[in-house]
Design an enzyme around this catalytic site. Structure first.
Site, PDB file in Angstrom:
ATOM      1  N   GLU A 290     -80.930  17.088  10.370  1.00 27.61           N
ATOM      2  CA  GLU A 290     -81.770  18.212   9.930  1.00 27.61           C
ATOM      3  C   GLU A 290     -81.713  19.453  10.810  1.00 27.61           C
ATOM      4  OE1 GLU A 290     -85.037  15.641   7.361  1.00 27.61           O
ATOM      5  OE2 GLU A 290     -85.709  16.588   9.225  1.00 27.61           O
TER       6      GLU A 290
ATOM      7  N   GLU B 137     -82.317  11.269   2.037  1.00 32.05           N
ATOM      8  CA  GLU B 137     -83.679  10.972   2.503  1.00 32.05           C
ATOM      9  C   GLU B 137     -84.669  11.332   1.407  1.00 32.05           C
ATOM     10  OE1 GLU B 137     -85.445  12.273   6.115  1.00 32.05           O
ATOM     11  OE2 GLU B 137     -83.647  11.958   7.332  1.00 32.05           O
TER      12      GLU B 137
END
Length: 886
Positions: free
Chosen positions: A468, A565
């Site tokens: 991320e 995710e």
């Protein structure tokens, strides 16, 4: 009946021990004339002011040592993560003494090898500093030639508080800030973890505690030799498409003291392939590569559900002219992997999917986090239980998340055996990082060592630079002024592209590399490695979380290329929580419940999401209400993840408004690091949540997925098969909540499900369906369905779809009683939904759970993981259905 349970237990135990025997030959390090003295075992541990002095085990860590010596209680108990914060704020010293036989001491070179120190240390031998460490993920070798004494040698490892070190490094970085400084207050964590190379989650995360560990977490040994030693070796099977043949490249890494010559013999007996090579070594670090040509065809390694996992023994024999030898066995497997990013008809952007052995594979799985805050407490059994649980849920992939640790060798070897593909992050997560020369240098060594350690495993199918961090810059997580943003992009590119990516491409040409996750892949590269929108569903992979929007509304989910995710929280069972709590904690509004929740507003988010479709527990008995609340969070989580996963699976063949062609689902997360609320499907200790039971169905090789769209009931058939098409019929029934007899039944025409795709097999107006059936309304009936062959053989799991929220269901009721001898027989007066069985602390799992019960009698099998009795199971059994909590 006892035989059924004990057969299961025996199989389980065999699967735990079998991999160890397979690994034994991999782990041995024959000599090449090297004498190895293990320094593992008893050491002395002392804090900075000598107020604590205890015997310690190495490998180990300070927290575990203090607990074993009775100095502290269980760090996971209640609020002990705060009570024991002092441990991580102190400095600690490990000390041991050892002697070296004279014939060993007289050899030419001596090296102290530390496989892993956590994290910042100064190491001395006999009072002389021999080196320092600053990276948990590296092996360190220290030359101690000439420093060994005739008698006792004293080895000391002074370990600095990781919290203090990180703070000092951050404050020394004065030119510009490197965010984030600290975690959110709800996590109760420590600051500046991005300035130290250790598990980023050890300073806290939104699913785990803050335990910035200290210790010697891997083995220590002395290696003494005259000529050379083997540092490591790797194997890389490579496919030559032009000649349709395989080779195996073997790399040997030497530490050479005296120049020497010899021979290297490579052999794969089962493939009747062997070769011998000349070896010439010169002093210093030396890398030698040899290529073994295979003489016959091979059996390929396939992901679970797509074929067998063939593994071959490769033997490596090194013999030097002086008579010194080195022998090792290595498991090798043959498979190709490609990450396909290419144009898709009728869609802007690019595809994003994995092709294994030339076949497109839909990745089905989850995300893996550290198994324990204290890595020395992670056992082979714990890893095996989790990986077997993943495989039993029809998973073929796991993502080793970048905020934890590079896992143990046994983890990857088991994944090789089980056919579980690994998406391997490098250990950088949710932060920006410094790029000073010493930081980059230790990262380069970390990456080099880890790639060499893991590249031989066929289960590892992709490297990813971070978690991320591209998104953090692109979407401005840290409120960076626009004028200085280029500085941070430059640092990002320097770390992940110019260093990590550069090393990976040098070390491993057999698998793809992504700079980040989520990312737009090659599109991010075109945009200078930080895309304008890394969450763009037309490219790459996405992470998506939405806690307040109705999870039953599948139209709110991004129709992404790859969902790496997504998820929803739930609480673990009371039997899991009771190990670290007291009865006064067993209330959703207790201090304990608030303390254990490390995700902002997490407890309220769970209840708000559940309340959309279920009546929240309202028992006047506080303990029952707490049990029921736990249950309802698990119901909500299972239903939400099921709906989202089925949406992604049926989107694999769809392009809608230019979006779709989804080819992977990795929900967040598989496992837990402690006993607390999280996104996991398996609780700390190995107990399955309702979600994991449901995953066995929504990850089935052939799935029937139902959805309501514009007033129509649509049922899709989804197949993972590479080539086999299936002729199927959808069998649909409407059941009233007040009767086990179906109100009506329907059957579709025979439809062919395309291989590796999603096919609409049934479409019917819901209003017409209810009218046709009579005696049914949206609130009084539920739709069940499955796929069968034209001859009537069931080929997909049973599935169901609600026509209204269960909170508004009319006639929903259940009564049950239990009869069991390792079998649990349930009797119901009316259909029951989300029927859940829990046997508290008895380890094991049921063959089904959290199910829809549409018969008066149903038998469920409980497989125990330890000896138990019918009486023990009976006394610990709790049965809950949705009506019980209303």
């Amino acid at each position: 009946m006892n035989h059924v349970v004990w057969s299961f237990a025996c199989v389980y135990l065999l699967e735990v021990t079998c991999p160890d025997s397979a690994l034994a030959s991999e782990a041995k390090r024959p000599s090449l004339g090297v004498d190895v003295i293990s320094l593992n075992g008893k050491w002395q541990l002392m804090n900075s002011n000598s107020s604590v002095s205890v015997s310690a085990e190495v490998p180990g860590c300070v927290h575990t040592t203090l607990q074993r010596q009775g100095f502290i209680s269980d760090p996971y108990y209640r609020f002990n993560d705060l009570a024991y914060r002092w441990i991580s704020l102190d400095n600690w010293t490990y000390t041991t003494s050892f002697s070296v036989p004279s014939h060993v001491r007289g050899k030419g070179k001596a090296v102290l090898v530390f496989e892993g120190v956590d994290t910042v240390s100064t190491i001395s031998l006999n009072g002389l500093t021999i080196g320092k460490t600053d990276n948990m993920f590296r092996r360190y070798d220290f030359d101690v030639t000439g420093l060994l004494k005739d008698e006792e040698n004293v080895l000391q490892v002074w370990i600095m508080s990781a919290v203090t070190y990180a703070s000092q490094r951050s404050h020394a970085h004065t030119e510009y800030r490197v965010p984030p400084d600290c975690p959110p207050p709800v996590q109760k964590g420590e600051c500046h973890v991005n300035f130290i190379r250790k598990a980023q989650s050890s300073f806290s995360w939104d699913w785990g505690p803050s335990f910035p560990t200290l210790g010697i977490w891997k083995g220590v040994r002395l290696e003494v030799f005259n000529t050379s030693r083997v540092l490591s070796y790797t194997t890389s099977p490579k496919y030559d498409s032009e000649h349709s043949s395989w080779t195996v490249e073997v790399e040997l890494f030497f530490d050479v003291f005296v120049a020497s010559k010899g021979l290297v013999h490579l052999s794969i007996p089962l493939l009747q392939s062997e070769a011998e090579f000349q070896l010439s070594l010169t002093p210093g670090q030396s890398e030698k590569s040899f290529v073994l040509q295979l003489n016959q065809s091979v059996s390929l390694w396939w992901p679970f559900g797509h074929g067998e996992q063939f593994l071959y023994y490769l033997t490596i024999d090194v013999s030097l002219e002086g008579g010194e030898t080195f022998n090792a066995d290595q498991m090798v497997a043959f498979r190709t992997v490609e990450l396909v990013q290419e144009p898709i008809p009728s869609s802007p952007g690019l595809s994003f999917y994995f092709r294994i052995n030339g076949k497109p594979i839909f990745l089905k799985g989850s995300n893996w986090i550290p198994v324990h805050a204290f890595q020395d407490q992670v056992t082979t059994d714990m890893i095996t239980i989790l990986l077997r649980s993943a495989q039993k849920a029809n998973m073929n992939a796991l993502r080793v998340w970048g905020g934890g640790v590079y896992e143990q060798d046994i983890f990857y070897s088991l994944c090789d055996m089980y056919g579980i593909m690994i998406w391997q992050d490098f250990m950088f997560a949710c932060a920006l990082y410094p790029t000073e020369k010493d930081f980059i240098q230790t990262v380069r060594e970390e990456v080099t060592q880890q790639v060499r350690r893991l590249k031989s495993h066929p289960s590892v199918v992709i490297w990813s630079g971070n978690n991320e961090n591209e998104a953090a810059i692109a979407t401005d997580w840290f409120n960076i002024p626009v004028t200085v943003r280029p500085l941070y992009v430059k640092d990002y590119v320097h770390l992940y592209v110019e260093n990590i990516r550069d090393i990976v491409l040098q070390e491993d040409s057999t698998r793809p590399f992504l700079v980040s996750s989520p990312t737009n892949g090659v599109e991010s590269e075109k945009e200078g490695w930080v895309a304008k929108d890394p969450y763009d569903p037309h490219y790459g992979d996405t992470h998506f979380y939405s806690y307040y929007k109705d999870c039953w509304d599948w139209t709110a989910f991004p129709r992404t290329r790859f969902a790496s995710e997504y998820g929803f929280q739930s609480w673990p069972s009371l039997s899991t929580l009771s190990k670290v709590s007291v009865s006064s904690d067993w209330d959703f509004s207790s201090n304990f419940s608030a303390h254990r929740q490390h995700h902002e507003d997490g407890n309220q988010q769970m209840l708000k999401q559940a309340e959309l479709h279920y009546i929240l527990p309202n028992s006047t008995d506080p303990l029952q209400k707490y049990r029921d609340t736990i249950y309802i969070t698990q119901v909500m989580q299972a239903q939400c993840v099921k709906i989202q996963t089925e949406f992604y699976r049926r989107s694999r063949s769809d392009i809608v408004e230019g979006k779709g062609h989804t080819m992977g689902t990795l929900y967040w997360q598989l496992n837990d690091i402690w006993q607390g609320p999280s996104w996991s499907s398996v609780e700390f200790g190995g107990k399955w949540k309702m979600l994991h039971y449901w995953a066995t169905d929504f990850y089935a090789p052939i799935l029937s997925a139902g959805v309501e769209d514009k007033g129509d009931l649509l049922i899709y058939g989804v197949s993972d098969s590479h080539s086999e098409t299936h002729n199927v019929k959808a069998k649909v029934k409407l059941h009233s909540w007040s009767s086990f007899n179906a109100v009506c039944s329907l059957e579709s025409n025979v439809t062919t499900i395309k291989a590796g795709g999603s096919t609409l097999v049934f479409q019917y107006s819901i209003s017409a369906l209810l009218t046709q059936c009579g005696n049914c309304t949206r609130r009084s009936c539920i739709v069940t369905f499955h796929l069968s062959s034209p001859e009537g053989q069931m080929i997909s799991p049973h599935n169901h779809i609600f026509l209204s929220s269960p909170r508004y269901a009319e006639g929903l009721d259940v009564t049950e009683r239990k009869e069991l001898n390792f079998f649990v027989t349930l009797h119901c007066s009316f259909p029951a939904v989300y029927v859940w069985l829990d046997v508290d602390n008895i380890p094991g799992h049921f063959d089904v759970n959290g199910f829809l019960m549409l018969s008066k009698k149903s038998t469920v099998i409980f497989g125990a993981w330890r000896p138990t009795t019918a009486e023990e199971i009976t006394s610990n059994l709790h049965i809950t259905s949705l009506r019980d909590v209303y």
